[in-house]
Each structure stands twice: as structure tokens, then as C-alpha cells.
Design an enzyme around this catalytic site. Sequence first.
Site, PDB file in Angstrom:
ATOM      1  CB  SER A  82       3.558  -0.715   1.759  1.00  0.00           C
ATOM      2  OG  SER A  82       4.156  -1.823   1.101  1.00  0.00           O
ATOM      3  CE1 TYR A  95      -0.222   0.014  -1.964  1.00  0.00           C
ATOM      4  CE2 TYR A  95       2.007  -0.866  -1.903  1.00  0.00           C
ATOM      5  CZ  TYR A  95       0.740  -0.758  -1.352  1.00  0.00           C
ATOM      6  OH  TYR A  95       0.452  -1.436  -0.184  1.00  0.00           O
ATOM      7  CB  ALA A  96       6.826   2.040  -4.011  1.00  0.00           C
ATOM      8  CE  LYS A  99       0.192   1.728   1.148  1.00  0.00           C
ATOM      9  NZ  LYS A  99      -0.882   1.919   2.149  1.00  0.00           N
TER      10      LYS A  99
HETATM   11  N1  NAD Z   1      -1.627  -7.259   2.082  1.00  0.00           N
HETATM   12  C1  NAD Z   1      -0.376  -6.879   1.864  1.00  0.00           C
HETATM   13  O1  NAD Z   1       0.470  -7.669   1.426  1.00  0.00           O
HETATM   14  C2  NAD Z   1       0.064  -5.469   2.180  1.00  0.00           C
HETATM   15  C3  NAD Z   1       1.430  -5.187   2.129  1.00  0.00           C
HETATM   16  C4  NAD Z   1       1.864  -3.899   2.424  1.00  0.00           C
HETATM   17  C5  NAD Z   1       0.946  -2.929   2.782  1.00  0.00           C
HETATM   18  N2  NAD Z   1      -0.380  -3.238   2.820  1.00  0.00           N
HETATM   19  C6  NAD Z   1      -1.298  -2.162   3.212  1.00  0.00           C
HETATM   20  O2  NAD Z   1      -2.095  -2.594   4.290  1.00  0.00           O
HETATM   21  C7  NAD Z   1      -3.353  -1.897   4.250  1.00  0.00           C
HETATM   22  C8  NAD Z   1      -4.463  -2.901   4.315  1.00  0.00           C
HETATM   23  O3  NAD Z   1      -4.436  -3.649   3.110  1.00  0.00           O
HETATM   24  P1  NAD Z   1      -5.023  -5.127   2.983  1.00  0.00           P
HETATM   25  O4  NAD Z   1      -3.926  -6.020   2.607  1.00  0.00           O
HETATM   26  O5  NAD Z   1      -5.871  -5.452   4.172  1.00  0.00           O
HETATM   27  O6  NAD Z   1      -5.878  -4.906   1.666  1.00  0.00           O
HETATM   28  P2  NAD Z   1      -7.399  -5.240   1.385  1.00  0.00           P
HETATM   29  O7  NAD Z   1      -7.611  -4.955  -0.061  1.00  0.00           O
HETATM   30  O8  NAD Z   1      -7.727  -6.573   1.923  1.00  0.00           O
HETATM   31  O9  NAD Z   1      -8.112  -4.135   2.269  1.00  0.00           O
HETATM   32  C9  NAD Z   1      -8.001  -2.767   1.949  1.00  0.00           C
HETATM   33  C10 NAD Z   1      -9.171  -2.066   2.578  1.00  0.00           C
HETATM   34  O10 NAD Z   1      -9.115  -0.701   2.168  1.00  0.00           O
HETATM   35  C11 NAD Z   1     -10.429  -0.332   1.860  1.00  0.00           C
HETATM   36  N3  NAD Z   1     -10.437   0.771   0.896  1.00  0.00           N
HETATM   37  C12 NAD Z   1      -9.978   0.757  -0.382  1.00  0.00           C
HETATM   38  N4  NAD Z   1     -10.244   1.935  -0.961  1.00  0.00           N
HETATM   39  C13 NAD Z   1     -10.883   2.695  -0.027  1.00  0.00           C
HETATM   40  C14 NAD Z   1     -11.425   4.008  -0.033  1.00  0.00           C
HETATM   41  N5  NAD Z   1     -11.363   4.795  -1.111  1.00  0.00           N
HETATM   42  N6  NAD Z   1     -12.000   4.474   1.101  1.00  0.00           N
HETATM   43  C15 NAD Z   1     -12.075   3.686   2.205  1.00  0.00           C
HETATM   44  N7  NAD Z   1     -11.607   2.427   2.262  1.00  0.00           N
HETATM   45  C16 NAD Z   1     -11.008   1.955   1.148  1.00  0.00           C
HETATM   46  C17 NAD Z   1     -11.081  -1.562   1.270  1.00  0.00           C
HETATM   47  O11 NAD Z   1     -12.493  -1.483   1.369  1.00  0.00           O
HETATM   48  C18 NAD Z   1     -10.519  -2.647   2.156  1.00  0.00           C
HETATM   49  O12 NAD Z   1     -11.302  -2.840   3.307  1.00  0.00           O
HETATM   50  C19 NAD Z   1      -3.342  -1.066   2.967  1.00  0.00           C
HETATM   51  O13 NAD Z   1      -2.965   0.259   3.282  1.00  0.00           O
HETATM   52  C20 NAD Z   1      -2.266  -1.735   2.126  1.00  0.00           C
HETATM   53  O14 NAD Z   1      -1.701  -0.854   1.186  1.00  0.00           O
HETATM   54  C21 NAD Z   1      -0.844  -4.487   2.547  1.00  0.00           C
END
Ligand code: NAD
Length: 189
Positions: A82, A95-96, A99
Site C-alpha cells: 500500500s 497497517y502502514a 505494509k
Molecule cells: N482498497 C484500497 O484502497 C487499498 C489501498 C491500498 C492497499 N490496498 C491493499 O490491496 C489489497 C486488496 O484489498 P482490497 O481493497 O481488495 O480489500 P478487500 O477488503 O475488498 O479485499 C481483501 C481480501 O483479502 C481477503 N482476506 C482478508 N483476510 C484474509 C485472510 N486472513 N486470509 C485470506 N484472505 C484474507 C478478504 O477475504 C478479501 O477478499 C490488500 O492487501 C489491501 O491492503 C487496498
Amino acid sequence: MTARQLDVASDASVDAVAADVGRVDVLVNVAGWGKIQPFVENDKAFWDKVIAINFYGVVKLTHALLPQMIERRSGRIVNVASDAGRVGSLGETVYAGAKAGVIGFTKSLAREGARHGINVNCVCPGPTDTPLLAAVSEKHREAFQKAIPMRRFGKPHEIADAALFFASSRADYVTGQILSVSGGLTLAG
Ligand SMILES: NC(=O)c1ccc[n+]([C@@H]2O[C@H](COP(=O)([O-])OP(=O)(O)OC[C@H]3O[C@@H](n4cnc5c(N)ncnc54)[C@H](O)[C@@H]3O)[C@@H](O)[C@H]2O)c1
């Protein structure tokens, strides 16, 4: 194509999947979780969950699947971290940190993997329109959007496109790199 359920926070679940998943050419570590909250209000259970999913999960799954890639002398690992881990994010302190750990892990494993024919890279999304972002308050969503030079959130496929690049032969000579996909929000050096 097959699908398997996996809890990256559980050693047993990771071990079970790694034992019978078969050949993995590309590993994309994308599971993540977080919640915006002042650090001072966090408790240890919250830290444990954030670190278990966002950092330790990446470490465990990668460690479990790396030997088969080393044996074949080929493989691609794409970690989804992230921009919070590059430039910080208010209310996402641990979280930061987790990451940022993924970013350091990516760079170090890239050095180790190169001699085995394994490329390791990292995609850093900015605010992206997914259920994770939907859980954020309207106030925070508005603030994020104002700060993004392109004035919109990322679309999930735009993050996937970056992962696909790292997984493709177009990235054969690319390893240890951190790519922000954030509409210009973060211009990290
Ligand atoms: N959406 C954003 O703004 C954003 C920004 C920066 C980084 N991210 C990162 O992108 C990635 C995807 O996030 P997203 O936005 O699609 O979030 P989301 O919540 O829509 O999806 C996250 C996924 O991770 C899965 N997950 C959570 N805990 C888990 C576990 N213990 N074991 C297996 N799977 C697990 C969930 O089932 C879900 O499918 C993540 O790593 C998140 O930190 C997202």
C-alpha cells in the site's frame, strides 16, 4: 482452473494449501485488512490481526511456496502492499508499518530470488474502489479524493493490471521494484 480457500493468518491453513496446491508459477499476495483508527486507541489484538494478515501472511505463504519455484528455477511473486507503507497514512499506523514490512521483504527477497530465476515485485495501491474502501467513513473518502491529482479512486482492474505486468514476460528484467498505482497521490522516490 481451481480455487482453494485460504486463511493467511493461520499456519495450518497455509501449510495445508501449500502441501497440495500443485504447481504455482505466479504468487500474488493480495490478502489484506485494516481499519482507520488513531494509534492511541489500538489494542494488541488489533495489532496482531493487522500484522498477521498484512505482513506475516505474506511471509508464511511465500516461504511455503518458494521451494517449488527454486526447484524449477522460475517463478513470479507479486506482493500487494500500500502507499501507506511508502508515505504513511493518518489512522493506519500499524497497517502502514506492516505494509512497509512487505516493501522491505519484497526488495530483500528479490535479491535472494534472482539467482534462482525468481522475480519479486510489489504493487502499492492508493485509495481504490473496493469493499475495503467502502468501509471507510464518507469524511475520509472525500479527503482522499481531494488529495488525489486525478480526483478519483483507483479501479480494482487498474491494480490488477500492474500485477499482471509484473507477472508477465514484459517484466523479465524487473525485480525488487515498488510500483504505486495511485492517480499521482504519492510520488515516492
Ligand atoms: N482498497 C484500497 O484502497 C487499498 C489501498 C491500498 C492497499 N490496498 C491493499 O490491496 C489489497 C486488496 O484489498 P482490497 O481493497 O481488495 O480489500 P478487500 O477488503 O475488498 O479485499 C481483501 C481480501 O483479502 C481477503 N482476506 C482478508 N483476510 C484474509 C485472510 N486472513 N486470509 C485470506 N484472505 C484474507 C478478504 O477475504 C478479501 O477478499 C490488500 O492487501 C489491501 O491492503 C487496498
